[in-house]
Design a protein around this motif. Structure first.
Motif, PDB file in Angstrom:
ATOM      1  N   CYS A 101       0.824  -1.208   0.000  1.00 33.05           N
ATOM      2  CA  CYS A 101       0.000   0.000   0.000  1.00 33.05           C
ATOM      3  C   CYS A 101       0.857   1.258   0.000  1.00 33.05           C
ATOM      4  CB  CYS A 101      -0.939  -0.005   1.205  1.00 33.05           C
ATOM      5  SG  CYS A 101      -2.252  -1.234   1.120  1.00 33.05           S
ATOM      6  N   ASP A 102       1.893   1.273   0.815  1.00 29.04           N
ATOM      7  CA  ASP A 102       2.755   2.452   0.880  1.00 29.04           C
ATOM      8  C   ASP A 102       3.440   2.722  -0.451  1.00 29.04           C
ATOM      9  OD1 ASP A 102       2.094   2.839   3.516  1.00 29.04           O
ATOM     10  OD2 ASP A 102       4.021   2.151   4.323  1.00 29.04           O
ATOM     11  N   ALA A 103       3.938   1.656  -1.082  1.00 26.46           N
ATOM     12  CA  ALA A 103       4.633   1.844  -2.355  1.00 26.46           C
ATOM     13  C   ALA A 103       3.674   2.344  -3.435  1.00 26.46           C
ATOM     14  CB  ALA A 103       5.284   0.535  -2.788  1.00 26.46           C
ATOM     15  N   ALA A 104       2.495   1.751  -3.497  1.00 22.87           N
ATOM     16  CA  ALA A 104       1.539   2.146  -4.535  1.00 22.87           C
ATOM     17  C   ALA A 104       1.018   3.558  -4.297  1.00 22.87           C
ATOM     18  CB  ALA A 104       0.385   1.151  -4.582  1.00 22.87           C
ATOM     19  N   ARG A 105       0.670   3.873  -3.061  1.00 18.60           N
ATOM     20  CA  ARG A 105       0.161   5.217  -2.772  1.00 18.60           C
ATOM     21  C   ARG A 105       1.243   6.269  -2.944  1.00 18.60           C
ATOM     22  NH1 ARG A 105      -2.133   6.265   2.455  1.00 18.60           N
ATOM     23  NH2 ARG A 105      -3.458   7.804   1.429  1.00 18.60           N
ATOM     24  N   GLY A 106       2.507   5.860  -2.779  1.00 17.75           N
ATOM     25  CA  GLY A 106       3.614   6.780  -2.974  1.00 17.75           C
ATOM     26  C   GLY A 106       4.070   6.899  -4.415  1.00 17.75           C
ATOM     27  N   GLY A 107       3.389   6.175  -5.317  1.00 19.45           N
ATOM     28  CA  GLY A 107       3.728   6.254  -6.729  1.00 19.45           C
ATOM     29  C   GLY A 107       4.961   5.480  -7.122  1.00 19.45           C
ATOM     30  N   ARG A 108       5.430   4.596  -6.256  1.00 19.47           N
ATOM     31  CA  ARG A 108       6.623   3.803  -6.559  1.00 19.47           C
ATOM     32  C   ARG A 108       6.173   2.529  -7.281  1.00 19.47           C
ATOM     33  NH1 ARG A 108       7.151   5.429  -1.274  1.00 19.47           N
ATOM     34  NH2 ARG A 108       6.946   3.334  -0.405  1.00 19.47           N
ATOM     35  N   ARG A 109       5.870   2.689  -8.546  1.00 21.33           N
ATOM     36  CA  ARG A 109       5.213   1.633  -9.313  1.00 21.33           C
ATOM     37  C   ARG A 109       6.023   0.341  -9.354  1.00 21.33           C
ATOM     38  NH1 ARG A 109       1.155   1.159 -13.047  1.00 21.33           N
ATOM     39  NH2 ARG A 109       0.713   3.392 -12.832  1.00 21.33           N
ATOM     40  N   GLU A 110       7.282   0.419  -9.635  1.00 26.52           N
ATOM     41  CA  GLU A 110       8.090  -0.798  -9.767  1.00 26.52           C
ATOM     42  C   GLU A 110       8.096  -1.586  -8.462  1.00 26.52           C
ATOM     43  OE1 GLU A 110      12.667  -2.107 -10.976  1.00 26.52           O
ATOM     44  OE2 GLU A 110      11.931  -0.093 -11.451  1.00 26.52           O
TER      45      GLU A 110
END
Length: 294
Positions: A219-228
Motif C-alpha cells: 500500500c505504501d509503495a503504490a500510494r507513494g507512486g513507486r510503481r516498480e
C-alpha cells in the motif's frame, strides 16, 4: 478519522468448540497494528457477521475498541437486507462507539438504484455515525452504480465506499468522486495495487489478516507512486490472494490463521473447513512469506 492505506477486514477466530476465541482475536489485532495496518473492520463478511449473535458482536466490538484505544479507526459491519433492521443495527454500532459503520448493499432483495439511494440516505440521516458504503455484487446480487454513489457522496455522513468490483472502468468512475470528504477504497485484493496506483485511498483487505507487514508495504509503495516496487510486492502476494479465493471467504483464511495459531480452522456452518486438497498450497505460501524479507 483517516480512512486510507492498509485496512484489515478482520476474521473472527473461534475455538474448537465454535465459541469466540477472544485471546486469538486480541493477538490478531495486536499483530495487525504491529504490522502497520491503518484501520480495522470488525464483523464484516470476512468476520462472519452473518453467524454472530448480537451479544457476540457487542463483545467483539467492545474488545476491539478497548484494545485499539484510538490507534487506528475501527469500522463495524452493520448492513442487512432491510432498511429498518439495518438502521437499528447501525445505531447499535454507534452506541458501542465504533468510528464508522461499513454498510453492505441489501442482499437478496435486489433493490433498484432509487431504492439504494433512499436506503443509504435513511441510514446516514438517522444512525449517528459516519457511513462507509460497501458494494460487493458477487455476494449480494445488488450493484451500487457510480451514478448512485455520486448522489450519496454529497451526504455529510457518507464518507467512503468499499468497492469490490474488479473492473478498472468501475474504479475509474469512482475515483472521479474522490474528495477530502469522500474516500474510495478497494475491496478486492487481487486488483488493489492497480487501484492504489490509479489513486484509490486505500484497501479493505482479506489477505492482510495473514500478511499485515507485506500488505502495508504494498500500500505504501503504490500510494507513494513507486510503481516498480509496488508491482513487485503485488507479484509476491498474488499467489496468496489467489489461494484465499479457492473457496468462499473466509474458509481459506480461517485455515491459514489456524496455521498461525489464531483460532480454529472451522468457520461456522453453513461454511465448512477448507478442503484437504487446498491445504498444503496455503501452508507453503505462508511459509514462504514468513521466510522472505518485506
Amino acid at each position: 478519522m483517516n480512512l486510507s492505506g492498509s485496512i484489515c477486514a478482520l476474521a473472527t477466530p473461534f475455538t474448537a468448540e465454535g465459541k469466540l476465541d477472544l485471546d486469538a482475536f486480541s493477538r490478531l489485532i495486536e499483530r495487525q497494528i504491529a504490522g502497520g495496518t491503518q484501520g480495522l473492520v470488525v464483523a464484516g463478511s470476512t468476520g462472519e457477521a452473518h453467524a454472530l449473535s448480537d451479544d457476540e458482536l457487542a463483545t467483539l466490538v467492545s474488545q476491539a475498541l478497548r484494545q485499539v484505544a484510538g490507534r487506528v479507526p475501527v469500522l463495524v459491519g452493520s448492513g442487512g437486507a432491510n432498511t429498518a433492521k439495518t438502521l437499528a443495527a447501525t445505531r447499535r454500532v454507534a452506541e458501542l462507539g465504533a468510528d464508522a459503520a461499513l454498510v453492505v448493499t441489501p442482499y437478496y432483495v435486489r433493490p433498484t438504484q432509487d431504492g439504494l439511494l433512499q436506503h443509504y440516505r435513511a441510514i446516514a440521516d438517522e444512525a449517528g455515525l459516519p457511513i462507509v458504503l460497501y458494494n460487493v455484487p458477487g455476494r449480494t446480487g445488488c450493484d451500487l452504480l457510480p451514478a448512485t454513489v455520486a448522489a450519496l457522496a454529497a451526504h455529510p455522513r457518507i464518507v467512503a465506499i468499499k468497492e469490490a468490483v474488479a473492473d478498472p472502468a468501475r474504479m475509474q468512475a469512482l475515483l472521479a468522486l474522490r474528495s477530502a470528504e469522500f474516500r474510495v477504497l478497494s475491496g478486492d485484493d487481487g486488483t488493489a495495487c492497480r487501484s492504489l496506483l490509479d489513486g484509490a485511498d486505500g484497501v479493505i483487505s482479506v489477505a492482510n489478516n495473514l500478511a499485515p507487514a507485506p500488505f502495508r508495504a504494498l500500500c505504501d509503495a503504490a500510494r507513494g507512486g513507486r510503481r516498480e516496487q509496488a508491482e513487485a510486492l503485488d507479484r509476491r502476494l498474488q499467489p496468496l490472494f489467489d489461494a484465499l479465493g479457492v473457496e468462499s471467504n473466509p474458509i481459506p483464511l480461517k485455515w491459514g490463521l489456524s496455521l498461525q495459531g489464531l483460532g480454529s480452522p472451522r468457520p461456522r456452518l453453513p461454511l465448512v473447513e477448507l478442503s484437504p486438497g487446498h491445504r498444503e498450497r496455503l501452508r507453503d505460501l505462508l511459509t514462504n512469506l514468513q521466510d522472505a524479507a518485506v
